[in-house]
Write a protein that holds these residues in place. Structure first.
Motif, PDB file in Angstrom:
ATOM      1  N   HIS A   1       0.833  -1.125   0.061  1.00 28.13           N
ATOM      2  CA  HIS A   1      -0.166  -0.091   0.064  1.00 28.13           C
ATOM      3  C   HIS A   1       0.834   1.324  -0.080  1.00 28.13           C
ATOM      4  CE1 HIS A   1      -3.432   2.604   0.750  1.00 28.13           C
ATOM      5  NE2 HIS A   1      -2.923   3.156   1.770  1.00 28.13           N
ATOM      6  N   GLU A   2       1.835   1.286   1.032  1.00 29.03           N
ATOM      7  CA  GLU A   2       2.821   2.371   0.926  1.00 29.03           C
ATOM      8  C   GLU A   2       3.500   2.690  -0.333  1.00 29.03           C
ATOM      9  OE1 GLU A   2       2.930   4.826   3.279  1.00 29.03           O
ATOM     10  OE2 GLU A   2       1.256   3.766   4.076  1.00 29.03           O
ATOM     11  N   GLY A   3       4.108   1.456  -0.753  1.00 28.23           N
ATOM     12  CA  GLY A   3       4.551   1.466  -2.266  1.00 28.23           C
ATOM     13  C   GLY A   3       3.817   2.030  -3.397  1.00 28.23           C
ATOM     14  N   LEU A   4       2.686   1.526  -3.089  1.00 24.28           N
ATOM     15  CA  LEU A   4       1.757   2.100  -4.539  1.00 24.28           C
ATOM     16  C   LEU A   4       1.375   3.433  -4.439  1.00 24.28           C
ATOM     17  CD1 LEU A   4      -0.651  -0.950  -4.696  1.00 24.28           C
ATOM     18  CD2 LEU A   4       1.074  -0.425  -6.363  1.00 24.28           C
ATOM     19  N   LYS A   5       1.420   4.437  -3.122  1.00 22.34           N
ATOM     20  CA  LYS A   5       1.246   5.493  -3.147  1.00 22.34           C
ATOM     21  C   LYS A   5       2.218   6.444  -4.011  1.00 22.34           C
ATOM     22  CE  LYS A   5      -0.636   5.804   1.631  1.00 22.34           C
ATOM     23  NZ  LYS A   5      -0.530   6.273   2.989  1.00 22.34           N
ATOM     24  N   LYS A   6       3.363   5.963  -4.302  1.00 25.65           N
ATOM     25  CA  LYS A   6       4.288   6.601  -5.215  1.00 25.65           C
ATOM     26  C   LYS A   6       3.974   6.593  -6.548  1.00 25.65           C
ATOM     27  CE  LYS A   6       7.933   5.483  -1.897  1.00 25.65           C
ATOM     28  NZ  LYS A   6       9.186   4.618  -1.818  1.00 25.65           N
ATOM     29  N   PHE A   7       3.043   5.670  -7.028  1.00 24.13           N
ATOM     30  CA  PHE A   7       2.742   5.369  -8.292  1.00 24.13           C
ATOM     31  C   PHE A   7       1.553   6.021  -8.628  1.00 24.13           C
ATOM     32  CE2 PHE A   7       5.912   2.213  -7.704  1.00 24.13           C
ATOM     33  CZ  PHE A   7       6.749   2.359  -8.795  1.00 24.13           C
ATOM     34  N   LYS A   8       1.351   6.863  -9.779  1.00 19.52           N
ATOM     35  CA  LYS A   8       0.142   7.384  -9.878  1.00 19.52           C
ATOM     36  C   LYS A   8      -0.591   6.464 -11.111  1.00 19.52           C
ATOM     37  CE  LYS A   8       0.377  11.218  -7.514  1.00 19.52           C
ATOM     38  NZ  LYS A   8      -0.202  11.907  -6.417  1.00 19.52           N
ATOM     39  N   ALA A   9      -1.786   6.243 -11.060  1.00 18.14           N
ATOM     40  CA  ALA A   9      -2.443   5.408 -11.978  1.00 18.14           C
ATOM     41  C   ALA A   9      -3.684   6.105 -12.922  1.00 18.14           C
ATOM     42  CB  ALA A   9      -3.070   4.020 -11.311  1.00 18.14           C
TER      43      ALA A   9
END
Length: 51
Positions: A43-51
């Motif tokens: 979850h924290e890692g995915l915050k860095k990527f904008k989809a």
């Protein structure tokens, strides 16, 4: 509850997650599952990527 899936992890990443889990277990009055730790890290890692 989430979906049940199979994930293959690199041994070094699994060890890092276990170390995070161990630290969380020491500070939490409740049990801390490996899945919970993995979901938090993802979850924290995915915050860095904008989809």
């Amino acid at each position: 509850m989430g979906s049940r899936i199979t994930v293959v992890l690199n041994p070094s990443n699994a060890e890092k997650l276990r170390n995070i889990q161990a630290k969380m277990i020491k500070t939490s009055p409740k049990s801390v599952s490996f899945s919970h730790v993995l979901n938090l890290v993802v979850h924290e890692g995915l915050k860095k990527f904008k989809a």
